[in-house]
Design a protein around this motif. Structure first.
Motif, PDB file in Angstrom:
ATOM      1  N   UNK A  45       0.823  -1.197   0.000  1.00 58.40           N
ATOM      2  CA  UNK A  45       0.000   0.000   0.000  1.00 58.40           C
ATOM      3  C   UNK A  45       0.860   1.251   0.000  1.00 58.40           C
ATOM      4  N   UNK A  46       0.397   2.261  -0.732  1.00 57.85           N
ATOM      5  CA  UNK A  46       1.092   3.531  -0.738  1.00 57.85           C
ATOM      6  C   UNK A  46       0.642   4.418   0.416  1.00 57.85           C
ATOM      7  N   UNK A  47      -0.364   3.996   1.122  1.00 57.89           N
ATOM      8  CA  UNK A  47      -0.886   4.772   2.250  1.00 57.89           C
ATOM      9  C   UNK A  47      -0.317   4.204   3.547  1.00 57.89           C
ATOM     10  N   UNK A  48       0.601   4.920   4.203  1.00 59.09           N
ATOM     11  CA  UNK A  48       1.185   4.396   5.444  1.00 59.09           C
ATOM     12  C   UNK A  48       0.165   4.209   6.550  1.00 59.09           C
ATOM     13  N   UNK A  49      -0.972   4.875   6.439  1.00 57.68           N
ATOM     14  CA  UNK A  49      -2.007   4.716   7.470  1.00 57.68           C
ATOM     15  C   UNK A  49      -2.566   3.296   7.461  1.00 57.68           C
ATOM     16  N   UNK A  50      -2.630   2.692   6.275  1.00 51.90           N
ATOM     17  CA  UNK A  50      -3.117   1.317   6.204  1.00 51.90           C
ATOM     18  C   UNK A  50      -2.097   0.346   6.766  1.00 51.90           C
ATOM     19  N   UNK A  51      -0.831   0.578   6.463  1.00 52.49           N
ATOM     20  CA  UNK A  51       0.222  -0.286   7.003  1.00 52.49           C
ATOM     21  C   UNK A  51       0.206  -0.281   8.525  1.00 52.49           C
ATOM     22  N   UNK A  52      -0.112   0.878   9.107  1.00 52.69           N
ATOM     23  CA  UNK A  52      -0.143   0.988  10.571  1.00 52.69           C
ATOM     24  C   UNK A  52      -1.299   0.208  11.187  1.00 52.69           C
ATOM     25  N   UNK A  53      -2.301  -0.160  10.379  1.00 46.33           N
ATOM     26  CA  UNK A  53      -3.456  -0.900  10.889  1.00 46.33           C
ATOM     27  C   UNK A  53      -3.274  -2.409  10.830  1.00 46.33           C
ATOM     28  N   UNK A  54      -2.190  -2.871  10.226  1.00 41.60           N
ATOM     29  CA  UNK A  54      -1.990  -4.295   9.998  1.00 41.60           C
ATOM     30  C   UNK A  54      -1.959  -5.074  11.318  1.00 41.60           C
ATOM     31  N   UNK A  55      -2.847  -6.070  11.491  1.00 35.90           N
ATOM     32  CA  UNK A  55      -2.801  -6.902  12.698  1.00 35.90           C
ATOM     33  C   UNK A  55      -1.499  -7.691  12.759  1.00 35.90           C
ATOM     34  N   UNK A  56      -1.008  -7.910  13.978  1.00 32.83           N
ATOM     35  CA  UNK A  56       0.246  -8.627  14.147  1.00 32.83           C
ATOM     36  C   UNK A  56       0.030 -10.119  14.347  1.00 32.83           C
ATOM     37  N   UNK A 102      -7.734 -10.935  15.756  1.00 29.28           N
ATOM     38  CA  UNK A 102      -7.313  -9.973  14.746  1.00 29.28           C
ATOM     39  C   UNK A 102      -8.321  -8.826  14.582  1.00 29.28           C
ATOM     40  N   UNK A 103      -9.594  -9.113  14.734  1.00 24.09           N
ATOM     41  CA  UNK A 103     -10.571  -8.027  14.563  1.00 24.09           C
ATOM     42  C   UNK A 103     -10.438  -6.990  15.676  1.00 24.09           C
ATOM     43  N   UNK A 104     -10.083  -7.456  16.912  1.00 24.47           N
ATOM     44  CA  UNK A 104      -9.896  -6.518  18.013  1.00 24.47           C
ATOM     45  C   UNK A 104      -8.618  -5.711  17.836  1.00 24.47           C
ATOM     46  N   UNK A 105      -7.574  -6.359  17.296  1.00 23.34           N
ATOM     47  CA  UNK A 105      -6.349  -5.620  16.998  1.00 23.34           C
ATOM     48  C   UNK A 105      -6.638  -4.492  16.017  1.00 23.34           C
ATOM     49  N   UNK A 106      -7.351  -4.834  14.951  1.00 23.29           N
ATOM     50  CA  UNK A 106      -7.663  -3.840  13.929  1.00 23.29           C
ATOM     51  C   UNK A 106      -8.553  -2.735  14.496  1.00 23.29           C
ATOM     52  N   UNK A 107      -9.567  -3.123  15.276  1.00 19.82           N
ATOM     53  CA  UNK A 107     -10.475  -2.126  15.851  1.00 19.82           C
ATOM     54  C   UNK A 107      -9.706  -1.163  16.753  1.00 19.82           C
ATOM     55  N   UNK A 108      -8.820  -1.707  17.578  1.00 15.88           N
ATOM     56  CA  UNK A 108      -8.043  -0.853  18.488  1.00 15.88           C
ATOM     57  C   UNK A 108      -7.121   0.082  17.714  1.00 15.88           C
ATOM     58  N   UNK A 109      -6.448  -0.460  16.698  1.00 19.13           N
ATOM     59  CA  UNK A 109      -5.517   0.367  15.929  1.00 19.13           C
ATOM     60  C   UNK A 109      -6.253   1.447  15.142  1.00 19.13           C
ATOM     61  N   UNK A 110      -7.405   1.115  14.583  1.00 20.72           N
ATOM     62  CA  UNK A 110      -8.159   2.106  13.827  1.00 20.72           C
ATOM     63  C   UNK A 110      -8.694   3.194  14.753  1.00 20.72           C
ATOM     64  N   UNK A 111      -9.211   2.790  15.915  1.00 20.90           N
ATOM     65  CA  UNK A 111      -9.717   3.785  16.875  1.00 20.90           C
ATOM     66  C   UNK A 111      -8.595   4.714  17.331  1.00 20.90           C
ATOM     67  N   UNK A 112      -7.440   4.129  17.621  1.00 20.57           N
ATOM     68  CA  UNK A 112      -6.290   4.950  18.056  1.00 20.57           C
ATOM     69  C   UNK A 112      -5.860   5.906  16.939  1.00 20.57           C
ATOM     70  N   UNK A 113      -5.879   5.427  15.700  1.00 25.03           N
ATOM     71  CA  UNK A 113      -5.463   6.261  14.574  1.00 25.03           C
ATOM     72  C   UNK A 113      -6.428   7.425  14.368  1.00 25.03           C
ATOM     73  N   UNK A 114      -7.718   7.164  14.542  1.00 23.54           N
ATOM     74  CA  UNK A 114      -8.714   8.233  14.387  1.00 23.54           C
ATOM     75  C   UNK A 114      -8.567   9.254  15.515  1.00 23.54           C
TER      76      UNK A 114
END
Length: 253
Positions: A9-20, A27-39
């Protein structure tokens, strides 16, 4: 022929959401937490559109079920809204902490919004019975009455009515975009306040200002602000549009 590798992805914001993969959290909770934190951290701005679900699934290497569970969790927090046929967008919620006295203007600017004020009233008038009681005024006292619409990035999110004794604010026209800023500049800061919260139904006039349906529920916040000497100098009623305004309290034990 070897399989084609997907382009990063060319958008670093998406890379930052990648579950580990090494995280035991679903994984859905990882993504939800990362997206909420990013917003909440400002990486995704109010009004921003999230990429389509197909793109998110490909970029984050997750299933459609995992993605939708994550988006459901973030939507429950009021941080995103899904619009059928249009996509998923970051909502325009304003978090106002209850544990500090921060002006509306400062709160919005710290969150990355452009605050706005549309004045409906700025005048001197006799104090009402409630104002006399709340502010400890004499029966013949006059007050400066300020009524305005408060907006964020051009969207009206609150109707606010403030009353101050004339001795505190002799000229209501002198107040610019920030009442607390004016009080601070003139050596009369509000250093303590009591706030009362009540759910009410908007009348026709208020509904028109806030672009809501008449009778819809809204949060009314009444604040009494006190000066350094303990005297009440501010009585403010704010009607907060529930779609855009959140109050947050941190509790400690």
């Amino acid at each position: 022929m070897p399989a084609k590798k997907s382009k990063p992805s060319r958008d670093p914001r998406l890379q930052a959401l990648m579950p580990g993969d090494g995280d035991a959290t679903p994984r859905y909770l990882q993504l939800a937490r990362k997206l909420a934190d990013a917003i909440q951290g400002g990486s995704w701005k109010p009004g921003d559109a999230l990429p389509p679900e197909r793109v998110l699934c490909e970029e984050l290497k997750i299933s459609r079920v995992t993605l939708r569970m994550a988006l459901d969790a973030v939507e429950e927090q009021g941080l995103i809204a899904r619009r059928q046929g249009a996509g998923t967008f970051v909502t325009r919620h304003i978090e106002h902490p209850l544990t500090s006295l921060t002006s509306f203007t400062d709160t919005l600017r710290r969150k990355g919004y452009e605050p706005g004020t549309h004045w409906l009233e700025r005048q001197l008038r006799p104090a009402s019975a409630e104002e006399i009681m709340r502010l400890g005024l004499s029966p013949q006292a006059e007050v400066s009455a300020l009524t305005r619409l408060r907006s964020a990035d051009g969207k009206v999110i609150a109707y606010e009515r403030s009353v101050l004794p004339r001795r505190v604010l002799p000229d209501p026209q002198a107040v610019g975009e920030s009442l607390y800023g004016w009080l601070d500049a003139h050596g009369m800061p509000v250093v303590r306040a009591l706030q009362y919260f009540r759910a009410v139904n908007v009348d026709k006039r208020l509904a028109g200002f806030l672009e809501m349906k008449e009778g819809a529920a809204i949060l009314r916040v009444m604040r009494i602000g006190y000066a350094r000497d303990g005297v009440a100098i501010e009585l403010t009623d704010t009607y907060c549009h529930g779609d855009y305004y959140d109050f947050v309290a941190e509790l400690n034990r």
